[in-house]
Design a protein around this motif. Structure first.
Motif, PDB file in Angstrom:
ATOM      1  N   ARG A  44      50.762   5.451   5.346  1.00 53.78           N
ATOM      2  CA  ARG A  44      52.155   5.083   5.239  1.00 53.78           C
ATOM      3  C   ARG A  44      52.319   3.583   5.040  1.00 53.78           C
ATOM      4  N   ARG A  90      61.626   8.850   6.290  1.00 60.06           N
ATOM      5  CA  ARG A  90      61.915   8.009   5.128  1.00 60.06           C
ATOM      6  C   ARG A  90      60.698   7.896   4.216  1.00 60.06           C
ATOM      7  N   ALA A  91      59.511   7.796   4.825  1.00 58.71           N
ATOM      8  CA  ALA A  91      58.294   7.754   4.012  1.00 58.71           C
ATOM      9  C   ALA A  91      58.100   9.057   3.251  1.00 58.71           C
ATOM     10  N   GLY A 110      52.009  15.465   0.714  1.00 59.50           N
ATOM     11  CA  GLY A 110      53.035  14.485   1.045  1.00 59.50           C
ATOM     12  C   GLY A 110      53.201  14.300   2.543  1.00 59.50           C
ATOM     13  N   VAL A 151      58.415  15.289  -2.287  1.00 59.56           N
ATOM     14  CA  VAL A 151      59.716  15.659  -2.828  1.00 59.56           C
ATOM     15  C   VAL A 151      59.581  16.816  -3.812  1.00 59.56           C
ATOM     16  N   LEU A 160      60.510  11.014   2.134  1.00 60.44           N
ATOM     17  CA  LEU A 160      61.459  11.032   1.019  1.00 60.44           C
ATOM     18  C   LEU A 160      61.013  10.127  -0.120  1.00 60.44           C
ATOM     19  N   ARG A 161      60.222   9.108   0.186  1.00 57.80           N
ATOM     20  CA  ARG A 161      59.729   8.216  -0.868  1.00 57.80           C
ATOM     21  C   ARG A 161      58.467   8.744  -1.530  1.00 57.80           C
ATOM     22  N   ASN A 162      57.888   9.786  -0.958  1.00 59.15           N
ATOM     23  CA  ASN A 162      56.642  10.331  -1.497  1.00 59.15           C
ATOM     24  C   ASN A 162      56.953  11.351  -2.595  1.00 59.15           C
ATOM     25  N   ARG A 163      56.464  11.085  -3.801  1.00 54.24           N
ATOM     26  CA  ARG A 163      56.792  11.951  -4.933  1.00 54.24           C
ATOM     27  C   ARG A 163      56.234  13.354  -4.750  1.00 54.24           C
ATOM     28  N   ALA A 175      52.661  10.896   4.746  1.00 50.79           N
ATOM     29  CA  ALA A 175      53.780  10.358   5.525  1.00 50.79           C
ATOM     30  C   ALA A 175      53.469  10.298   7.013  1.00 50.79           C
TER      31      ALA A 175
END
Length: 288
Positions: free
Chosen positions: A286, A17-18, A276, A26, A20-23, A280
């Motif tokens: 994190r 999840r961390a 990323g 991604v 997926l939140r990291n620009r 994460a």
């Protein structure tokens, strides 16, 4: 014995999840996925045969017929870039995997057993890292010759030293944890401790290192091909395409610009993905 926090399923779910939140992760993952799909599907999506000559259309710019233009022989640049990326990623994947298997195993053994084995393996890593990477690869290829196998050997040898360092440092941190001491006290064998306890909890730095080494491998393959030490023409390689296009920059810059941009895109994707993953997988970063 309780499961270490870093190896528990819930912790890996938090890490995902961390991620997926990291620009950066991604964006880098998206770029990497697009590049991988383009390389894997090159035989299907390439609009032209990458080796087909078309003299009347040589050195032409982007058009409806040739989306990224053509080179000095009229060969379609988009098709050649797709096949060149396929070759670069193949070299990168095999060389990084070989470097990880050899260097990671040696670093794992050095960090766990310590003593004379640690001293010997650490000095080997120092020797490999002391040589400039590209010069060491050039020396190997000058001795062995070009080709896919020799190119992989040259690059993987360069990666053994850094993987030893990363694996050893990770194991030295993990082996001092209480659950490792508890496993030893319960009579667990060295093999079980290494592969069931130490390795899963030391994997995070190695995962990050693998993604970053992919970027280095793509650059190394491009540099060696640029110098004429990689796979030989007419088979497309991004580095050799940049080299061939230099002579025609004043007439048409596309021959060097297109493969050069492909190299930049691949390296950017792997570097962003590696940054990323590092953020994460590091609990301290994190939590921020």
């Amino acid at each position: 014995m309780t499961t270490p926090a870093s190896a528990s399923p819930s912790n890996w779910a938090l890490t995902f999840r961390a991620l997926l939140r990291n620009r950066s992760a991604v964006i880098g993952g998206t770029i990497t996925l697009v590049v991988l799909l383009g390389a894997l599907l090159a035989p299907i999506i390439a609009p032209w045969d990458p080796l087909k000559f078309d003299p009347p259309n040589r050195l032409s710019g982007p058009s409806a017929e040739h989306w990224l233009g053509t080179d000095q022989y009229g060969r379609d640049l988009l098709s050649r870039v797709l096949y060149g990326a396929r070759f670069s990623l193949s070299v990168a994947a095999v060389s990084v995997l070989a470097g990880l298997l050899v260097g990671g195993t040696l670093g794992l053994l050095a960090g766990y057993f310590r003593g004379w084995l640690d001293l010997t393996i650490s000095r080997l890593a120092d020797i490999l890292i002391a040589y400039p990477a590209i010069l060491l690869a050039i020396a190997f290829l000058a001795f062995l010759g070009g080709g896919f196998i020799n190119l992989v050997l040259a690059i993987s040898v360069v990666f053994v030293g850094p993987f030893i360092r990363v694996a050893r440092a990770a194991v030295l941190t993990v082996r001092e944890e209480l659950y490792v001491e508890a496993g030893r006290a319960m009579g667990a064998s060295d093999g079980r401790m290494i592969f069931r306890t130490i390795l899963p909890n030391a994997a995070a730095p190695l995962i990050v290192e693998v993604t970053l080494r992919f970027a280095y491998a793509v650059l190394a393959e491009a540099a060696l091909s640029f110098l004429g030490l990689g796979i030989q023409p007419p088979f497309p390689a991004l580095g050799s395409m940049v080299s061939e296009g230099r002579a025609f920059l004043s007439l048409s810059p596309w021959g060097s610009l297109v493969p050069g941009s492909a190299i930049v895109l691949m390296v950017l994707g792997f570097n962003l993905l590696g940054d990323g993953l590092r953020d994460a997988l590091d609990p301290r970063l994190r939590q921020r």
